[in-house]
Design an enzyme around this catalytic site. Structure first.
Site, mmCIF file in Angstrom:
data_model
loop_
_atom_site.group_PDB
_atom_site.id
_atom_site.type_symbol
_atom_site.label_atom_id
_atom_site.label_comp_id
_atom_site.label_asym_id
_atom_site.label_seq_id
_atom_site.Cartn_x
_atom_site.Cartn_y
_atom_site.Cartn_z
ATOM 1 N N LYS A 1 6.090 4.013 83.835
ATOM 2 C CA LYS A 1 5.551 4.331 82.498
ATOM 3 C C LYS A 1 6.622 5.021 81.640
ATOM 4 C CE LYS A 1 1.045 4.641 84.615
ATOM 5 N NZ LYS A 1 -0.361 4.981 84.457
ATOM 6 N N SER B 1 -4.559 5.179 91.216
ATOM 7 C CA SER B 1 -4.475 6.354 92.092
ATOM 8 C C SER B 1 -4.221 5.989 93.552
ATOM 9 C CB SER B 1 -5.726 7.228 91.943
ATOM 10 O OG SER B 1 -5.831 7.702 90.623
ATOM 11 N N GLY C 1 -4.527 7.080 87.003
ATOM 12 C CA GLY C 1 -4.048 8.415 86.671
ATOM 13 C C GLY C 1 -5.116 9.497 86.762
ATOM 14 N N ASN D 1 5.178 1.498 88.671
ATOM 15 C CA ASN D 1 5.189 1.513 87.209
ATOM 16 C C ASN D 1 5.504 2.938 86.762
ATOM 17 O OD1 ASN D 1 4.671 1.381 84.484
ATOM 18 N ND2 ASN D 1 2.457 1.112 84.703
ATOM 19 N N GLU E 1 -3.169 0.577 79.524
ATOM 20 C CA GLU E 1 -2.654 1.489 78.483
ATOM 21 C C GLU E 1 -2.157 0.698 77.278
ATOM 22 O OE1 GLU E 1 -0.036 3.611 81.119
ATOM 23 O OE2 GLU E 1 -1.781 4.506 82.099
ATOM 24 N N HIS F 1 -1.298 -4.233 80.785
ATOM 25 C CA HIS F 1 -1.700 -2.957 81.388
ATOM 26 C C HIS F 1 -2.767 -2.305 80.503
ATOM 27 C CE1 HIS F 1 -1.533 1.157 82.856
ATOM 28 N NE2 HIS F 1 -0.972 0.672 83.944
ATOM 29 N N GLU G 1 -6.820 -3.236 88.185
ATOM 30 C CA GLU G 1 -6.680 -1.793 87.989
ATOM 31 C C GLU G 1 -7.892 -1.270 87.226
ATOM 32 O OE1 GLU G 1 -2.337 -0.500 88.158
ATOM 33 O OE2 GLU G 1 -2.697 -1.139 86.112
HETATM 34 C C1 PEP Z 1 -0.886 2.286 86.757
HETATM 35 O O1 PEP Z 1 -0.698 2.835 85.693
HETATM 36 O O2 PEP Z 1 -0.614 1.082 86.875
HETATM 37 C C2 PEP Z 1 -1.454 3.078 87.843
HETATM 38 C C3 PEP Z 1 -2.022 2.439 88.822
HETATM 39 O O3 PEP Z 1 -1.344 4.438 87.749
HETATM 40 P P1 PEP Z 1 -1.767 5.530 88.879
HETATM 41 O O4 PEP Z 1 -1.275 5.022 90.197
HETATM 42 O O5 PEP Z 1 -1.104 6.787 88.436
HETATM 43 O O6 PEP Z 1 -3.259 5.611 88.839
#
Ligand code: PEP
Length: 250
Positions: A11, A212, A172, A9, A98, A96, A166
């Site tokens: 973003k 992460s 992040g 992803n 976000e 997601h 997630e």
């Molecule tokens: C995401 O935004 O779906 C995500 C898992 O981000 P990150 O791997 O940066 O934590």
């Protein structure tokens, strides 16, 4: 046996030319290695069409990061499922954290999007996850399973569905759920899917972990029985890291 799936992803990152270069680097990096998983990338909307061309001869699949729940009309700034398909997408990421956090998407809005995308023939990654406050209050499984139930309300055919667990506190932040923490929630999601669709169908639904994921932790996470790959944010912007994560699939 479920085929693992790893999707990057991207973003709101990368210009069109940077997106093409990143896609080409990933495609070149996996050209000569046997992939044990399905692999996809989700660039920002403006880059979709050109990234589709850049990966047309690679096993990489194209995903969008969002879509609208209407077919067309006066929805300034929005993108429909048919637009995504015409740009070359086969997948769309929905719900997601976000989108939920910054754009006010609740389970009902996510559900409308899931139904529209599946009806349009797209494959869907439905994201669910708890905040740190929710985890510390002991309501992780209630929150996550409500997101699953309400996100899938009225959805009968789940053959093109992937769930991404997630935890919001791990996205992040550099903090990854331990493999045990992640497995516990994945198993709980699968139990909910089993209640909704029966155990045989639930056994076939892939549940990705996101939060992460890095080359250093991907193998141990992906080795867990109910973790079927990953949704990768930051590490998917570095071709060598994303390729290392792809090769961690079992
Ligand atoms: C995401 O935004 O779906 C995500 C898992 O981000 P990150 O791997 O940066 O934590």
């Amino acid at each position: 046996m479920r085929t693992q799936i790893v999707v990057g992803n991207w973003k709101m990152n990368n210009s069109i030319s940077e997106s093409i270069a990143l896609a080409e680097a990933v495609a070149a990096g996996i050209a000569d290695i046997p992939l044990n998983c399905e692999a996809g990338i989700a660039p920002a909307f403006p880059a979709l069409g050109q990234v589709a061309s850049a990966i047309s001869r690679s096993p990489l699949q194209l995903a969008a990061q969002n879509c609208h729940f209407e077919d067309n009309g006066a929805y300034t700034g929005e993108v429909s499922t048919s637009m995504l398909k015409s740009a070359g997408c086969s997948w769309v990421i929905l719900g997601h954290s976000e989108r939920r956090q910054y754009f006010g998407e609740d389970n009902q809005v996510v559900n409308r999007k899931v139904k529209k995308a599946l009806a349009a023939g797209l494959k869907v990654i439905l994201c669910v996850g708890e905040t740190l406050e929710e985890r510390e209050s002991g309501v992780t499984e209630t929150i996550v399973n409500t997101q699953v139930r309400e996100g899938l309300q009225g959805v009968d055919d789940v053959s093109r569905l992937v769930i991404a667990y997630e935890p919001v506190w791990a996205i992040g932040t550099g903090k990854t759920a331990s493999k045990e923490q992640a497995e516990e929630v994945h198993a709980s999601i699968r139990a909910t899917l089993s209640e909704l669709y029966g155990s045989q169908t639930a056994e076939g639904i892939r549940i990705q972990y996101g939060g992460s994921v890095k080359p250093s932790n991907a193998s141990e996470l992906f080795a867990m029985p109910n973790i079927d790959g990953g949704l990768i944010g930051g590490a998917s912007l570095k071709p060598e890291d994303f390729i290392a994560i792809l090769t961690a699939c079992k």
